[in-house]
Design a protein around this motif. Structure first.
Motif, PDB file in Angstrom:
ATOM      1  N   PHE A 183     -27.398   1.008 -45.187  1.00 25.51           N
ATOM      2  CA  PHE A 183     -26.755   1.967 -45.072  1.00 25.51           C
ATOM      3  C   PHE A 183     -26.394   2.040 -43.873  1.00 25.51           C
ATOM      4  O   PHE A 183     -26.959   3.136 -43.223  1.00 25.51           O
ATOM      5  CB  PHE A 183     -27.447   2.841 -46.120  1.00 25.51           C
ATOM      6  CG  PHE A 183     -27.574   3.022 -47.357  1.00 25.51           C
ATOM      7  CD1 PHE A 183     -26.545   2.696 -48.609  1.00 25.51           C
ATOM      8  CD2 PHE A 183     -28.947   2.351 -47.821  1.00 25.51           C
ATOM      9  CE1 PHE A 183     -27.203   2.870 -49.458  1.00 25.51           C
ATOM     10  CE2 PHE A 183     -29.809   2.489 -48.835  1.00 25.51           C
ATOM     11  CZ  PHE A 183     -28.659   2.399 -49.649  1.00 25.51           C
ATOM     12  N   THR A 184     -25.374   1.260 -43.451  1.00 22.97           N
ATOM     13  CA  THR A 184     -25.199   0.950 -41.436  1.00 22.97           C
ATOM     14  C   THR A 184     -24.932   2.428 -40.889  1.00 22.97           C
ATOM     15  O   THR A 184     -23.958   3.478 -41.711  1.00 22.97           O
ATOM     16  CB  THR A 184     -23.795  -0.110 -41.410  1.00 22.97           C
ATOM     17  OG1 THR A 184     -22.907   0.391 -42.541  1.00 22.97           O
ATOM     18  CG2 THR A 184     -24.387  -1.192 -42.256  1.00 22.97           C
ATOM     19  N   SER A 185     -25.223   2.552 -40.187  1.00 27.18           N
ATOM     20  CA  SER A 185     -24.815   3.249 -39.005  1.00 27.18           C
ATOM     21  C   SER A 185     -23.706   3.118 -38.021  1.00 27.18           C
ATOM     22  O   SER A 185     -23.791   3.247 -36.935  1.00 27.18           O
ATOM     23  CB  SER A 185     -25.710   4.156 -38.576  1.00 27.18           C
ATOM     24  OG  SER A 185     -26.999   3.411 -37.683  1.00 27.18           O
ATOM     25  N   ASP A 208     -36.428  -7.878 -53.074  1.00 20.50           N
ATOM     26  CA  ASP A 208     -37.245  -7.170 -51.162  1.00 20.50           C
ATOM     27  C   ASP A 208     -36.756  -6.407 -50.269  1.00 20.50           C
ATOM     28  O   ASP A 208     -37.421  -6.509 -49.749  1.00 20.50           O
ATOM     29  CB  ASP A 208     -38.529  -8.663 -50.560  1.00 20.50           C
ATOM     30  CG  ASP A 208     -39.200  -9.379 -52.021  1.00 20.50           C
ATOM     31  OD1 ASP A 208     -39.558  -9.570 -52.266  1.00 20.50           O
ATOM     32  OD2 ASP A 208     -37.743 -10.431 -52.552  1.00 20.50           O
ATOM     33  N   GLN A 209     -35.767  -5.749 -50.737  1.00 21.50           N
ATOM     34  CA  GLN A 209     -35.043  -5.248 -49.642  1.00 21.50           C
ATOM     35  C   GLN A 209     -35.019  -3.354 -49.596  1.00 21.50           C
ATOM     36  O   GLN A 209     -34.463  -2.899 -50.635  1.00 21.50           O
ATOM     37  CB  GLN A 209     -33.689  -6.276 -49.709  1.00 21.50           C
ATOM     38  CG  GLN A 209     -32.791  -4.676 -48.528  1.00 21.50           C
ATOM     39  CD  GLN A 209     -32.745  -5.671 -47.243  1.00 21.50           C
ATOM     40  OE1 GLN A 209     -32.921  -6.530 -46.567  1.00 21.50           O
ATOM     41  NE2 GLN A 209     -33.405  -4.176 -46.827  1.00 21.50           N
ATOM     42  N   PRO A 210     -35.886  -3.056 -48.917  1.00 19.54           N
ATOM     43  CA  PRO A 210     -36.142  -1.759 -49.140  1.00 19.54           C
ATOM     44  C   PRO A 210     -34.933  -0.975 -48.985  1.00 19.54           C
ATOM     45  O   PRO A 210     -34.198  -1.752 -47.594  1.00 19.54           O
ATOM     46  CB  PRO A 210     -37.918  -1.087 -47.850  1.00 19.54           C
ATOM     47  CG  PRO A 210     -37.622  -2.523 -47.118  1.00 19.54           C
ATOM     48  CD  PRO A 210     -37.060  -3.579 -48.117  1.00 19.54           C
ATOM     49  N   ALA A 211     -34.396   0.153 -49.470  1.00 18.00           N
ATOM     50  CA  ALA A 211     -32.781   0.800 -49.449  1.00 18.00           C
ATOM     51  C   ALA A 211     -33.277   2.216 -48.802  1.00 18.00           C
ATOM     52  O   ALA A 211     -32.683   2.947 -47.996  1.00 18.00           O
ATOM     53  CB  ALA A 211     -32.097   0.581 -50.534  1.00 18.00           C
ATOM     54  N   VAL A 212     -34.280   3.192 -49.938  1.00 21.40           N
ATOM     55  CA  VAL A 212     -34.534   4.743 -49.065  1.00 21.40           C
ATOM     56  C   VAL A 212     -35.910   4.439 -49.578  1.00 21.40           C
ATOM     57  O   VAL A 212     -36.333   4.343 -50.620  1.00 21.40           O
ATOM     58  CB  VAL A 212     -33.584   5.398 -50.682  1.00 21.40           C
ATOM     59  CG1 VAL A 212     -33.561   6.437 -50.060  1.00 21.40           C
ATOM     60  CG2 VAL A 212     -32.553   5.090 -50.733  1.00 21.40           C
ATOM     61  N   TYR A 213     -36.300   4.965 -48.339  1.00 21.57           N
ATOM     62  CA  TYR A 213     -37.822   5.694 -48.687  1.00 21.57           C
ATOM     63  C   TYR A 213     -38.428   6.759 -48.054  1.00 21.57           C
ATOM     64  O   TYR A 213     -38.035   7.807 -47.490  1.00 21.57           O
ATOM     65  CB  TYR A 213     -38.459   4.605 -48.394  1.00 21.57           C
ATOM     66  CG  TYR A 213     -38.235   4.799 -46.779  1.00 21.57           C
ATOM     67  CD1 TYR A 213     -38.827   4.820 -45.725  1.00 21.57           C
ATOM     68  CD2 TYR A 213     -37.264   3.601 -46.241  1.00 21.57           C
ATOM     69  CE1 TYR A 213     -38.176   5.122 -44.172  1.00 21.57           C
ATOM     70  CE2 TYR A 213     -36.405   3.602 -44.855  1.00 21.57           C
ATOM     71  CZ  TYR A 213     -36.975   4.372 -43.734  1.00 21.57           C
ATOM     72  OH  TYR A 213     -37.259   4.424 -42.142  1.00 21.57           O
ATOM     73  N   VAL A 241     -46.229   5.137 -49.716  1.00 18.58           N
ATOM     74  CA  VAL A 241     -44.512   5.122 -49.536  1.00 18.58           C
ATOM     75  C   VAL A 241     -44.496   4.982 -50.881  1.00 18.58           C
ATOM     76  O   VAL A 241     -43.883   3.656 -51.423  1.00 18.58           O
ATOM     77  CB  VAL A 241     -44.021   4.736 -48.695  1.00 18.58           C
ATOM     78  CG1 VAL A 241     -44.058   2.826 -48.376  1.00 18.58           C
ATOM     79  CG2 VAL A 241     -42.280   5.839 -48.359  1.00 18.58           C
ATOM     80  N   ASN A 242     -42.921   5.610 -51.609  1.00 19.41           N
ATOM     81  CA  ASN A 242     -42.519   5.491 -52.920  1.00 19.41           C
ATOM     82  C   ASN A 242     -41.179   5.202 -52.055  1.00 19.41           C
ATOM     83  O   ASN A 242     -40.737   5.689 -50.780  1.00 19.41           O
ATOM     84  CB  ASN A 242     -42.749   6.218 -53.509  1.00 19.41           C
ATOM     85  CG  ASN A 242     -43.564   7.022 -54.274  1.00 19.41           C
ATOM     86  OD1 ASN A 242     -44.381   5.752 -54.830  1.00 19.41           O
ATOM     87  ND2 ASN A 242     -43.786   8.301 -54.827  1.00 19.41           N
ATOM     88  N   MET A 243     -40.803   3.988 -53.101  1.00 15.08           N
ATOM     89  CA  MET A 243     -39.287   3.385 -52.241  1.00 15.08           C
ATOM     90  C   MET A 243     -38.008   2.305 -52.772  1.00 15.08           C
ATOM     91  O   MET A 243     -39.246   2.771 -54.218  1.00 15.08           O
ATOM     92  CB  MET A 243     -39.534   2.637 -50.678  1.00 15.08           C
ATOM     93  CG  MET A 243     -39.647   1.217 -51.534  1.00 15.08           C
ATOM     94  SD  MET A 243     -39.616   0.139 -50.057  1.00 15.08           S
ATOM     95  CE  MET A 243     -41.586   0.987 -49.790  1.00 15.08           C
ATOM     96  N   VAL A 244     -37.338   2.876 -53.319  1.00 20.88           N
ATOM     97  CA  VAL A 244     -36.120   1.842 -53.892  1.00 20.88           C
ATOM     98  C   VAL A 244     -35.768   0.855 -53.658  1.00 20.88           C
ATOM     99  O   VAL A 244     -35.195   0.533 -51.957  1.00 20.88           O
ATOM    100  CB  VAL A 244     -34.792   3.630 -54.676  1.00 20.88           C
ATOM    101  CG1 VAL A 244     -33.942   3.430 -53.732  1.00 20.88           C
ATOM    102  CG2 VAL A 244     -34.274   2.587 -55.354  1.00 20.88           C
ATOM    103  N   TYR A 250     -35.755  12.016 -47.969  1.00 21.18           N
ATOM    104  CA  TYR A 250     -36.269  10.524 -48.594  1.00 21.18           C
ATOM    105  C   TYR A 250     -35.315  10.177 -47.012  1.00 21.18           C
ATOM    106  O   TYR A 250     -33.785  10.871 -47.158  1.00 21.18           O
ATOM    107  CB  TYR A 250     -35.226  10.440 -50.171  1.00 21.18           C
ATOM    108  CG  TYR A 250     -36.234  10.866 -51.079  1.00 21.18           C
ATOM    109  CD1 TYR A 250     -37.946  10.394 -51.177  1.00 21.18           C
ATOM    110  CD2 TYR A 250     -35.795  11.660 -52.026  1.00 21.18           C
ATOM    111  CE1 TYR A 250     -38.548  10.952 -52.154  1.00 21.18           C
ATOM    112  CE2 TYR A 250     -36.641  11.891 -52.963  1.00 21.18           C
ATOM    113  CZ  TYR A 250     -37.739  11.636 -52.930  1.00 21.18           C
ATOM    114  OH  TYR A 250     -38.425  12.462 -54.035  1.00 21.18           O
ATOM    115  N   VAL A 251     -35.064   9.134 -47.177  1.00 28.14           N
ATOM    116  CA  VAL A 251     -34.253   8.687 -45.623  1.00 28.14           C
ATOM    117  C   VAL A 251     -33.718   6.755 -46.081  1.00 28.14           C
ATOM    118  O   VAL A 251     -34.534   6.214 -46.365  1.00 28.14           O
ATOM    119  CB  VAL A 251     -35.009   8.108 -43.938  1.00 28.14           C
ATOM    120  CG1 VAL A 251     -35.213   9.749 -43.838  1.00 28.14           C
ATOM    121  CG2 VAL A 251     -35.555   7.529 -44.133  1.00 28.14           C
TER     122      VAL A 251
END
Length: 266
Positions: free
Chosen positions: A135-137, A160-165, A185-188, A128-129
């Motif tokens: 999650f800033t870089s 509506d904001q994809p966080a991890v997928y 794709v599954n995402m949270v 997962y990414v």
């Protein structure tokens, strides 16, 4: 005493019937297996979302970082701290970070070795990414100090904001999306609920990652706010990762109006 036995024709008919039943049954079993894997994957996403929510509570409403090095040093052997390391204290076991459909999606330690970094934890393969725009870089560099973070209050549309997928980390630290379950794709999401999205298969992928041994652009996001507005020239470009903050969930397609943004960090 008369003995009975199968004739050759009866035996062939029986074999044919068994073959037909097997051909009907095997796809059903395969679908059941895929469904089970998808269910586990959704559960993993939910637990990662919960871990992120707990992190928010512990760190003044700020999201974890995708990757950083203490002191922003690029010296050989510098310790690399990532989103995965920061989530570990909040999940029961590291296997949650692996999708059962592709548990070795990318090699965490091999990517660290490219940059001569010393991984913070003993993690190896992951599946997962995180969305690097959430999650800033960092704002100006990819390897920054802790204070360059995103706050939850900056999100206009958390549901509506994809966080991890589901995806993989490339040698260039990109986060391509992968469709591992029924072409999707599954995402949270940032509000911690899980979501499934269908993706488009790219019939002519061109960007190959030598570390993950996968194409970055194999799966395309062609719906939702992360697709480019349909009436712009840029819409013909291929979008293959979630990156940024959603500012228009409907993505109506008004000319020169962005649906996502990557605002400065504070």
């Amino acid at each position: 005493m008369r003995r009975t036995a199968f004739s050759l024709i009866e035996l062939l008919v029986t074999i044919a019937i068994i073959s037909i039943l097997a051909s009907l049954l095997f796809p059903v079993l395969g679908q059941a297996r895929d469904f089970a894997r998808s269910t586990v994957c959704i559960s993993n996403n939910q637990q990662i979302g919960t871990a992120s929510s707990l992190y928010l509570q512990d760190y003044d409403d700020t999201f974890a970082m995708t990757i950083y090095t203490p002191g922003d040093s690029l010296a050989y052997g510098t310790q690399m701290v990532t989103f995965y390391d920061l989530m570990l204290p909040y999940i029961s076991k590291s296997r949650i970070l692996q999708c059962p459909a592709d548990p070795t999606a990318f090699d965490y330690r091999e990517i660290a070795a490219i940059y001569n970094f010393n991984p913070y934890s003993a993690l190896d393969y992951l599946s997962y990414v995180p969305n690097p725009g959430l999650f800033t870089s960092g704002c100006t560099t990819r390897l920054v100090n802790r204070h360059d973070v995103r706050t939850q209050s900056q999100l206009p549309f958390p549901s509506d904001q994809p966080a991890v997928y589901e995806g993989f980390l490339s040698a260039g630290l990109d986060t391509p999306v992968q469709a591992r379950h029924r072409g999707g794709v599954n995402m949270v999401m940032a509000d911690c609920h899980t979501h499934f999205m269908k993706l488009k298969l790219n019939t002519a992928p061109a960007a190959f990652d030598p570390i993950a041994k996968k194409y970055l652009d194999q799966w395309i996001i062609d719906k939702g706010p992360f697709r480019l507005p349909p009436d712009t020239l840029a819409s013909k470009l291929k979008v293959w990762m979630f990156f940024g903050i959603v500012i228009d969930p409907e993505c109506s397609g008004k000319l020169s109006t962005a649906c996502t943004t990557n605002p400065p960090c504070y």
